[in-house]
Structures are given as C-alpha cells and as structure tokens.
Scaffold this motif. Structure first.
Motif, PDB file in Angstrom:
ATOM      1  N   HIS A 215       0.766  -1.282   0.105  1.00  0.00           N
ATOM      2  CA  HIS A 215       0.048   0.032  -0.011  1.00  0.00           C
ATOM      3  C   HIS A 215       0.852   1.317  -0.090  1.00  0.00           C
ATOM      4  O   HIS A 215       0.541   2.303  -0.686  1.00  0.00           O
ATOM      5  CB  HIS A 215      -0.949   0.066   1.122  1.00  0.00           C
ATOM      6  CG  HIS A 215      -1.886   1.145   1.177  1.00  0.00           C
ATOM      7  ND1 HIS A 215      -3.103   1.049   0.758  1.00  0.00           N
ATOM      8  CD2 HIS A 215      -1.651   2.219   1.915  1.00  0.00           C
ATOM      9  CE1 HIS A 215      -3.551   2.500   0.815  1.00  0.00           C
ATOM     10  NE2 HIS A 215      -2.528   3.300   1.631  1.00  0.00           N
ATOM     11  N   THR A 216       1.940   1.134   0.690  1.00  0.00           N
ATOM     12  CA  THR A 216       2.820   2.426   0.843  1.00  0.00           C
ATOM     13  C   THR A 216       3.501   2.647  -0.429  1.00  0.00           C
ATOM     14  O   THR A 216       3.587   3.800  -0.922  1.00  0.00           O
ATOM     15  CB  THR A 216       3.910   2.080   1.877  1.00  0.00           C
ATOM     16  OG1 THR A 216       2.957   2.089   3.146  1.00  0.00           O
ATOM     17  CG2 THR A 216       4.974   3.268   1.886  1.00  0.00           C
TER      18      THR A 216
ATOM     19  N   ASN B 112      -3.092  10.755  -0.843  1.00  0.00           N
ATOM     20  CA  ASN B 112      -1.745  10.127  -0.589  1.00  0.00           C
ATOM     21  C   ASN B 112      -0.732  11.143   0.180  1.00  0.00           C
ATOM     22  O   ASN B 112       0.109  10.402   0.889  1.00  0.00           O
ATOM     23  CB  ASN B 112      -0.828   9.730  -2.140  1.00  0.00           C
ATOM     24  CG  ASN B 112      -1.818   8.658  -2.740  1.00  0.00           C
ATOM     25  OD1 ASN B 112      -1.824   8.679  -4.320  1.00  0.00           O
ATOM     26  ND2 ASN B 112      -2.129   7.639  -2.075  1.00  0.00           N
TER      27      ASN B 112
ATOM     28  N   THR C 173       2.037   8.887  -6.371  1.00  0.00           N
ATOM     29  CA  THR C 173       2.513  10.335  -6.329  1.00  0.00           C
ATOM     30  C   THR C 173       3.917  10.406  -7.271  1.00  0.00           C
ATOM     31  O   THR C 173       4.551  11.359  -7.089  1.00  0.00           O
ATOM     32  CB  THR C 173       2.647  10.651  -5.050  1.00  0.00           C
ATOM     33  OG1 THR C 173       3.373   9.657  -4.514  1.00  0.00           O
ATOM     34  CG2 THR C 173       1.365  10.857  -4.316  1.00  0.00           C
TER      35      THR C 173
ATOM     36  N   CYS D 268       1.205   4.032  -2.865  1.00  0.00           N
ATOM     37  CA  CYS D 268       1.096   5.569  -2.356  1.00  0.00           C
ATOM     38  C   CYS D 268       2.090   6.408  -3.331  1.00  0.00           C
ATOM     39  O   CYS D 268       1.884   7.422  -3.603  1.00  0.00           O
ATOM     40  CB  CYS D 268       0.972   5.520  -0.842  1.00  0.00           C
ATOM     41  SG  CYS D 268       0.712   7.131  -0.374  1.00  0.00           S
TER      42      CYS D 268
ATOM     43  N   GLU E 160      -0.830  10.323   3.885  1.00  0.00           N
ATOM     44  CA  GLU E 160      -0.215   9.120   4.053  1.00  0.00           C
ATOM     45  C   GLU E 160       1.231   9.250   3.956  1.00  0.00           C
ATOM     46  O   GLU E 160       1.763   8.623   4.927  1.00  0.00           O
ATOM     47  CB  GLU E 160      -0.760   7.911   3.083  1.00  0.00           C
ATOM     48  CG  GLU E 160      -2.188   7.501   3.214  1.00  0.00           C
ATOM     49  CD  GLU E 160      -2.587   6.519   2.333  1.00  0.00           C
ATOM     50  OE1 GLU E 160      -1.652   5.289   2.539  1.00  0.00           O
ATOM     51  OE2 GLU E 160      -3.691   6.318   1.793  1.00  0.00           O
TER      52      GLU E 160
END
Lengths: 147, 147
Positions: free
Chosen positions: A50-51, B103, A58, A54, B106
């Motif tokens: 998930h990171t 994002n 971006t 993310c 996070e």
DNA sequence: GCTTGCCCTAGAGCGTGCTCTAGGGTTTAT
DNA sequence: ATAAACCCTAGAGCACGCTCTAGGGCAAGC
C-alpha cells in the motif's frame, strides 16, 4: 493467513503482471515464497504494498521506491534516510498539487467560456485576435473559417 | 512580431525537440512557416501553446490534445465538442487532485513518524508486527534485523 | 565567399512502466 | 489420472513522450 498473487492483485488493484514486475524490480524483497516457489503475501506485505502504491501514485520513480524499501528492510537504523527521502518527495508532491490547481483554474476558465451563453461570440473573438496576429506578421491564416 | 523556434522554446520552457515533436504529432497546425520553411510563432500561437502545456501538465494524452486543437482549428462550431472534451478532462484532474491529497496525507503520516522523538521505537514496533505476520504464517523473516 | 549558428526533416534511440508470451511446474476437483 | 486453474521465470514487446543524429539548407557577420 497468506494471500496468493491473485488475491494480492485483487486487494491492491494492481495486475498480477505488475506485482511480478515490481518483485523483479526489487520492490518486494519482503514477499516470501512457499516450497513450490509461489509467492505468499502476508497482511504486513499488503501494508507495505500500500505504501508502495502511495509512492507510485504520487509519481515516485521505481528506483526511488526501491531505495525506500531497501531502507525499510534494513530496520530502524535507517529512519533518518527514510525521512530525508520522503521529505524530498513530499515537496515534489506539494509542487505538483500547486501546478495542478493552477492548471485546473485555466481549464475552468476555458470551460466557463465554452459554457457561457455567448460562447460562440467569445470564441469568434479569440479567433479574430489570433487571425489578426497572423495578418500582422504577414502570415497565412491557418484557421478553417467557414463563416 | 514572430518568434523563432528557439525563442518559442525559451518562452514556453519546452525544448526545441519537444516543439518539433509536438508539431509532428499534429499539435501545432496553427504555426506558420516562412519562405525557407522555418516555423514562425506568433503571440497567439504561444497562447495556444500555453493551453497545450496546461493540458499536458494535467496528463492529457497527446492524442486528446490533438483532438482539442483540431476543434479549435475548425472554429466556433466546435464549442460543444471542446466543452465536452474539457469537462471530461476536468473530472480526471479533480480525481487526481483528490488522490494526490489522500496520498500526501499518508506520506505525511509516515514522515511524522520518522520525525517523532520516538521514531526508532515506533519503527521497531512496526517491524515487530510485520515479523509476527511472517512467523504466524510459518514464513522466513526477510528483515535484516541487526538488533 | 566563408564561417558560425541557426533552421529543417526523417527516422533511430531511449527511459519508464508495464504487459504479454512461451515454456514449464503445481494444486484441486472430479 | 486427468483436466482446469493456478503458479513460476525469462525475456520479448508495447505505449508513451520525448531526445538525439544524420544530412542538408539558410542567414548574418567578417
């Protein structure tokens, strides 16, 4: 308590191809294999994925994500490096946000024009100016004026 | 009152290569040529180029930008099509903004953790959980724990 | 008229991030 | 025990957006 690559794909929204590509690219060194060489994803793995998503979403480069993941694999000693990497990335994201907001304004300006009751008149005006520019420079008019 | 490709490049921030590539791709049908075949950019052309950059910067595909420019070349009759195209694109940009904002949150969460005084402890905790996941699934621990 | 610096085109090449194919092994259900 | 549905790797291929090279013409200053 593990997931196959298919399940992981479903949970992350990535394709199986992409997951394998990420693994090949060194983004998933934490994913274990069973006796047959099949990947087994844990919940912790999905969190890390998930990171990764993310960062990917971006627009972080794969190579930089790999660097980050490498830090994570090395344990708590790399906190400072992780912070530096993310801080730098954060600035890029904020810059991108600003640019996006600005560009959106310009798109909205155009949209407002196209949606206005006198849209055709305003567009004709714009066209007239562009044509004048060409004329002034002694250039041919490239616009297909049918009126 | 016209600019060479070099001047246009400087004014737009695009490379000469990119400008020629855009022209080849059908994005610049409005740019005139002089007797020697050299491109001559007017101020109106630069305005249109600015719009093109705006669309490019918001990740519109070259093919879609070409469609938009084709509408512009066809004159005021295409106001509705332009509106439809930009409206659709606008939604994509807004969606991208939302995703970026999410994002970023996070990323900021991670950054806050890395910047906290107890960062190392919190990272160790995270690591402990990930390791527990692996253990529970009977998998090897891939983390290079040096402590 | 010659050099320097600009312009042109066509087309090759490149970087990135996938996406797919070929060839082959594993697991599950019947 | 066989079919169907999964898994694997290596490597080719693709889409996109440039970026550059080769080969050649044009323009301005000396």
């Amino acid at each position: 308590m593990t997931y196959t690559i298919k399940e992981a794909a479903k949970k992350t929204g990535l394709s199986i191809y992409t997951l394998r590509f990420y693994d090949k690219s060194g983004l998933l060194p934490f994913v274990a294999r069973n006796a047959s060489g099949y990947r087994e994803f844990t919940d912790g793995d999905l969190q890390l994925l998930h990171t990764i998503c993310c960062l990917k979403n971006t627009d972080m480069k794969i190579a930089d994500i790999r660097t980050y993941i490498t830090y994570v694999m090395q344990g708590p000693d790399t906190v400072k490096q992780r912070q530096a990497l993310l801080a730098k990335h954060r600035e890029k994201v904020v810059a991108k946000q600003a640019q996006l907001a600005q560009n959106l304004q310009e798109i909205d300006y155009k949209l407002d024009m196209y949606r206005a009751p006198d849209a055709v008149a305003r567009v004709k005006d714009e066209l007239r100016l562009a044509k004048a520019d060409k004329l002034l420079a002694g250039l041919a008019d490239p616009f297909q004026a049918t009126h």
